[in-house]
Design an enzyme around this catalytic site. Structure first.
Site, PDB file in Angstrom:
ATOM      1  N   GLU A 117     -77.082 -12.237  -9.327  1.00 28.34           N
ATOM      2  CA  GLU A 117     -77.395 -13.784  -8.364  1.00 28.34           C
ATOM      3  C   GLU A 117     -77.386 -14.981  -9.862  1.00 28.34           C
ATOM      4  OE1 GLU A 117     -76.633 -14.137  -5.271  1.00 28.34           O
ATOM      5  OE2 GLU A 117     -77.457 -12.879  -4.361  1.00 28.34           O
ATOM      6  N   HIS A 141     -85.457 -16.333  -6.469  1.00 32.30           N
ATOM      7  CA  HIS A 141     -85.215 -16.067  -5.631  1.00 32.30           C
ATOM      8  C   HIS A 141     -86.244 -15.586  -5.094  1.00 32.30           C
ATOM      9  CE1 HIS A 141     -82.920 -14.461  -2.279  1.00 32.30           C
ATOM     10  NE2 HIS A 141     -82.439 -13.985  -2.705  1.00 32.30           N
ATOM     11  N   HIS A 143     -87.220 -13.096  -1.743  1.00 28.91           N
ATOM     12  CA  HIS A 143     -87.336 -12.773   0.203  1.00 28.91           C
ATOM     13  C   HIS A 143     -88.837 -12.739   0.715  1.00 28.91           C
ATOM     14  CE1 HIS A 143     -84.152 -10.056  -0.752  1.00 28.91           C
ATOM     15  NE2 HIS A 143     -84.052 -10.610  -0.704  1.00 28.91           N
ATOM     16  N   HIS A 212     -82.386 -14.009   4.715  1.00 24.00           N
ATOM     17  CA  HIS A 212     -82.113 -13.043   3.221  1.00 24.00           C
ATOM     18  C   HIS A 212     -83.151 -13.929   2.646  1.00 24.00           C
ATOM     19  CE1 HIS A 212     -79.233 -12.138   0.032  1.00 24.00           C
ATOM     20  NE2 HIS A 212     -80.614 -12.334  -0.660  1.00 24.00           N
TER      21      HIS A 212
END
Length: 274
Positions: A117, A141, A143, A212
């Site tokens: 990413e 980032h 989850h 996501h």
């Protein structure tokens, strides 16, 4: 020789990745984290650097990030293992003078590479530098379980989602008055999702990827972790509330306005108007 693994930035990455794993936000190789550094941060540790740093071209030039060092998590690496072997799971990279690629100065041993990413991270750093006059240095980032769950049951609209999170916990409007940006579902690890995320990062420090995860931005590792943690706590409360037949009372629009005035923040107008 100073040991780079004892530096504030490596230790900070160890703590943030470990905390995120313990929260249950980063199963297996899920999640990624990047911190923008200054040359002065890494200068004392040159003796730790690779003798022949690998060079990796970027898929698109990043001239605003030219000559900028970052510490990043690696592709396919597990957050739970960062504390066990920082050099295998983290890396320090430095963008070259024209922003066309970067060298891996330290870490990412055994031919490892930065997170898949990285396009989304670099593009988001680019936008947050502009949006905050260079104040924001972290992109995270993960989850976050309950935020993901809500993307299945709430309308995936910035105003709607933001308003629900604000009502879920009083501190949310104070912590993220700019609201939560939301993308449509997109294939991860591509320039396209990176560009879409960065576009939302122009306006929001939090961006949801439905089904996501979430992207967060902030000036420090603690601030960025705390931003996501605050939104996730509200999402957890909302999941419980929705499972108990829904809200019978909540924070009103007038009360949200008063909250913003008390703490000197300007709430996202579209969310306040609902």
């Amino acid at each position: 020789m100073q040991n780079i693994t004892q530096s504030w930035f490596v230790q900070g990455m160890i703590k943030a990745t470990t905390d995120a794993w313990l929260k249950g936000w980063d199963e297996r190789n899920g999640g990624n984290l990047t911190l923008r550094l200054d040359d002065a941060d890494i200068a004392p540790y040159h003796d730790n650097f690779h003798q022949q740093p690998r060079y990796i071209p970027l898929s698109q030039p990043m001239p605003l990030l030219a000559n900028t060092p970052f510490i990043v998590t690696g592709s396919g690496k597990f957050f739970r293992n960062v504390q066990l072997d920082p050099a295998a799971n983290l890396g320090i990279v430095k963008v070259d003078s024209d922003g066309a690629g970067y060298h891996i100065l330290w870490g990412l041993t055994n031919e490892a590479v930065p997170t898949s990413e990285l396009p989304a991270h670099f593009l988001s750093h680019f936008e947050r530098i502009k949006a905050t006059n260079g104040k924001d240095r972290v992109i995270m980032h993960c989850h976050a379980t309950n935020l993901i769950a809500l993307t299945y049951v709430l309308e995936n609209d910035t105003a709607v989602f933001t308003r629900q999170l604000w009502e879920g916990s009083t501190e949310c409007l104070v912590v993220f008055p700019d609201g939560v940006g939301i993308l449509p579902w997109m294939v991860p690890g591509t320039d396209e999702i990176g560009q879409a995320t960065a576009q939302e990062m122009q306006k929001h420090s939090l961006v949801l990827w439905p089904f996501h995860g979430v992207f967060g931005s902030g000036p420090t590792l603690d601030e960025t972790f705390g931003l996501i943690d605050t939104a996730e706590k509200s999402a957890q409360i909302l999941v419980k509330v929705y499972s108990m037949s829904g809200m019978k009372q909540t924070i009103s629009r007038e009360e949200l306005i008063a909250l913003g005035q008390r703490f000197g923040v300007t709430p996202l107008a579209s969310a306040l108007a609902l």
